[in-house]
Design a protein around this motif. Sequence first.
Motif, PDB file in Angstrom:
ATOM      1  N   SER A 124     -20.974  21.298 -69.782  1.00 13.81           N
ATOM      2  CA  SER A 124     -21.648  21.572 -71.051  1.00 13.81           C
ATOM      3  C   SER A 124     -21.677  23.072 -71.301  1.00 13.81           C
ATOM      4  N   TYR A 125     -21.811  23.442 -72.569  1.00 13.62           N
ATOM      5  CA  TYR A 125     -21.762  24.860 -72.895  1.00 13.62           C
ATOM      6  C   TYR A 125     -22.972  25.594 -72.336  1.00 13.62           C
ATOM      7  N   GLN A 126     -22.742  26.759 -71.788  1.00 15.00           N
ATOM      8  CA  GLN A 126     -23.841  27.673 -71.499  1.00 15.00           C
ATOM      9  C   GLN A 126     -23.489  29.007 -72.136  1.00 15.00           C
ATOM     10  N   HIS A 127     -24.510  29.762 -72.485  1.00 12.04           N
ATOM     11  CA  HIS A 127     -24.327  31.042 -73.174  1.00 12.04           C
ATOM     12  C   HIS A 127     -23.520  32.006 -72.304  1.00 12.04           C
ATOM     13  N   LEU A 128     -22.730  32.848 -72.971  1.00  9.88           N
ATOM     14  CA  LEU A 128     -21.929  33.841 -72.246  1.00  9.88           C
ATOM     15  C   LEU A 128     -22.776  34.644 -71.269  1.00  9.88           C
ATOM     16  N   ARG A 129     -24.015  34.983 -71.682  1.00 10.95           N
ATOM     17  CA  ARG A 129     -24.845  35.809 -70.795  1.00 10.95           C
ATOM     18  C   ARG A 129     -25.171  35.066 -69.498  1.00 10.95           C
ATOM     19  N   ASP A 130     -25.206  33.729 -69.554  1.00 13.56           N
ATOM     20  CA  ASP A 130     -25.465  32.950 -68.333  1.00 13.56           C
ATOM     21  C   ASP A 130     -24.239  32.905 -67.430  1.00 13.56           C
ATOM     22  N   PHE A 131     -23.044  32.771 -68.049  1.00 16.81           N
ATOM     23  CA  PHE A 131     -21.809  32.883 -67.260  1.00 16.81           C
ATOM     24  C   PHE A 131     -21.794  34.230 -66.541  1.00 16.81           C
ATOM     25  N   THR A 132     -22.069  35.294 -67.308  1.00 16.87           N
ATOM     26  CA  THR A 132     -22.001  36.655 -66.783  1.00 16.87           C
ATOM     27  C   THR A 132     -23.020  36.874 -65.672  1.00 16.87           C
ATOM     28  N   ARG A 133     -24.255  36.386 -65.903  1.00 22.61           N
ATOM     29  CA  ARG A 133     -25.307  36.594 -64.913  1.00 22.61           C
ATOM     30  C   ARG A 133     -24.966  35.883 -63.596  1.00 22.61           C
ATOM     31  N   ARG A 134     -24.439  34.647 -63.722  1.00 22.23           N
ATOM     32  CA  ARG A 134     -24.103  33.905 -62.503  1.00 22.23           C
ATOM     33  C   ARG A 134     -22.919  34.550 -61.794  1.00 22.23           C
ATOM     34  N   GLN A 135     -21.954  35.054 -62.584  1.00 17.72           N
ATOM     35  CA  GLN A 135     -20.790  35.738 -62.000  1.00 17.72           C
ATOM     36  C   GLN A 135     -21.246  36.989 -61.235  1.00 17.72           C
ATOM     37  N   GLU A 136     -22.157  37.753 -61.827  1.00 15.15           N
ATOM     38  CA  GLU A 136     -22.644  38.985 -61.200  1.00 15.15           C
ATOM     39  C   GLU A 136     -23.426  38.698 -59.920  1.00 15.15           C
ATOM     40  N   ARG A 137     -24.199  37.614 -59.954  1.00 15.34           N
ATOM     41  CA  ARG A 137     -24.984  37.215 -58.783  1.00 15.34           C
ATOM     42  C   ARG A 137     -24.047  36.914 -57.601  1.00 15.34           C
ATOM     43  N   TYR A 138     -22.932  36.248 -57.906  1.00 10.01           N
ATOM     44  CA  TYR A 138     -21.939  35.980 -56.857  1.00 10.01           C
ATOM     45  C   TYR A 138     -21.301  37.280 -56.366  1.00 10.01           C
ATOM     46  N   ALA A 139     -20.948  38.164 -57.304  1.00  4.70           N
ATOM     47  CA  ALA A 139     -20.307  39.433 -56.937  1.00  4.70           C
ATOM     48  C   ALA A 139     -21.215  40.243 -56.012  1.00  4.70           C
ATOM     49  N   GLU A 140     -22.505  40.275 -56.350  1.00  2.00           N
ATOM     50  CA  GLU A 140     -23.474  40.999 -55.506  1.00  2.00           C
ATOM     51  C   GLU A 140     -23.574  40.386 -54.117  1.00  2.00           C
ATOM     52  N   SER A 141     -23.263  39.088 -54.031  1.00  2.71           N
ATOM     53  CA  SER A 141     -23.339  38.382 -52.743  1.00  2.71           C
ATOM     54  C   SER A 141     -22.015  38.419 -51.987  1.00  2.71           C
ATOM     55  N   GLY A 142     -21.034  39.161 -52.529  1.00  2.98           N
ATOM     56  CA  GLY A 142     -19.727  39.240 -51.876  1.00  2.98           C
ATOM     57  C   GLY A 142     -18.898  37.980 -52.035  1.00  2.98           C
ATOM     58  N   VAL A 143     -19.194  37.220 -53.106  1.00  2.98           N
ATOM     59  CA  VAL A 143     -18.479  35.957 -53.341  1.00  2.98           C
ATOM     60  C   VAL A 143     -17.660  36.081 -54.630  1.00  2.98           C
ATOM     61  N   GLU A 144     -16.374  35.693 -54.565  1.00  5.62           N
ATOM     62  CA  GLU A 144     -15.559  35.614 -55.772  1.00  5.62           C
ATOM     63  C   GLU A 144     -15.860  34.282 -56.431  1.00  5.62           C
ATOM     64  N   CYS A 145     -16.026  34.277 -57.732  1.00  9.58           N
ATOM     65  CA  CYS A 145     -16.315  33.007 -58.406  1.00  9.58           C
ATOM     66  C   CYS A 145     -15.273  32.716 -59.486  1.00  9.58           C
ATOM     67  N   TYR A 146     -14.772  31.480 -59.485  1.00  7.80           N
ATOM     68  CA  TYR A 146     -13.815  31.018 -60.489  1.00  7.80           C
ATOM     69  C   TYR A 146     -14.393  29.785 -61.166  1.00  7.80           C
ATOM     70  N   TRP A 147     -14.250  29.742 -62.489  1.00  4.92           N
ATOM     71  CA  TRP A 147     -14.863  28.678 -63.294  1.00  4.92           C
ATOM     72  C   TRP A 147     -13.846  27.661 -63.774  1.00  4.92           C
ATOM     73  N   LEU A 148     -14.263  26.396 -63.726  1.00  5.72           N
ATOM     74  CA  LEU A 148     -13.525  25.325 -64.397  1.00  5.72           C
ATOM     75  C   LEU A 148     -14.493  24.702 -65.397  1.00  5.72           C
ATOM     76  N   VAL A 149     -14.095  24.660 -66.646  1.00  7.25           N
ATOM     77  CA  VAL A 149     -14.981  24.126 -67.671  1.00  7.25           C
ATOM     78  C   VAL A 149     -14.237  23.082 -68.500  1.00  7.25           C
ATOM     79  N   ARG A 150     -15.000  22.274 -69.209  1.00  8.43           N
ATOM     80  CA  ARG A 150     -14.395  21.300 -70.105  1.00  8.43           C
ATOM     81  C   ARG A 150     -13.780  22.033 -71.303  1.00  8.43           C
ATOM     82  N   LYS A 151     -12.734  21.441 -71.877  1.00  6.37           N
ATOM     83  CA  LYS A 151     -12.003  22.085 -72.961  1.00  6.37           C
ATOM     84  C   LYS A 151     -12.926  22.551 -74.101  1.00  6.37           C
TER      85      LYS A 151
END
Length: 232
Positions: A124-151
């Motif tokens: 389901s759609y989430q706001h860009l700021r939520d994608f960004t925040r979750r991506q940054e949280r992973y980066a701070e944790s030393g984790v690379e994150c890749y997303w798969l989303v519905r079309k």
Amino acid sequence: MTQSAWTRSGAPVDASTFTLIQWEALKKTAQLGDYVMTCCKAPAVLKTSINGLPFFAHLSDECATAPETVWHHAGKAAVLAGLASLGIEGNDEVPGQSPTGEKWEADVLFKASDRTIAIELQRSYQHLRDFTRRQERYAESGVECYWLVRKETFITLAKATSRLLLKRDYGNVFPPGGIGTGMLSELPVAMLDTENSQRVMFGGLKAATVPAWLAGILNRSYQYRGGSWNLD
Ligand SMILES: [Zn+2]
């Protein structure tokens, strides 16, 4: 129609990795309950589509599980099966936290040499700021994150990222070469189709199997080029 299932003992299976001969042989030997649906753990029946694609189906009627959950479970199983085919053990729903104490839970998490990689599945759609925040949280944790989303989610997200990309990187002047799918370099997002052939789609009619996409992450051929995240 789904291409992923679990074995009785909980190993992920991707039907698309079987040849038709192997699949037909398996159909004859498999007992009911050897494979279960990822959506509801009901027994899965092995079938072949009219186009010759192997897939798993419910024994009877429709699944009672919500579409959100069905997509999420099928996607996780597809990623775990893809990793297994590359000889990598992945785990699902793995909790962790950043150095500043922000908690996360990865849909799928795995290690490859010195890298820790998360795959997040977002139907389901989430706001860009939520994608960004979750991506940054992973980066701070030393984790690379890749997303798969519905079309549909990808298309909605692309409207927001295109706007930001044009403003931030191109001074609001549309470049002659275009901006691809309009994704951001810091946010690797691709589409996952779990309904027909189980494929990762990048836009511009480019697609790959889940194992090929995972291999591309590992050898870094899954890259950001001109506004799009895709393989060579
Ligand atoms: Zn089901």
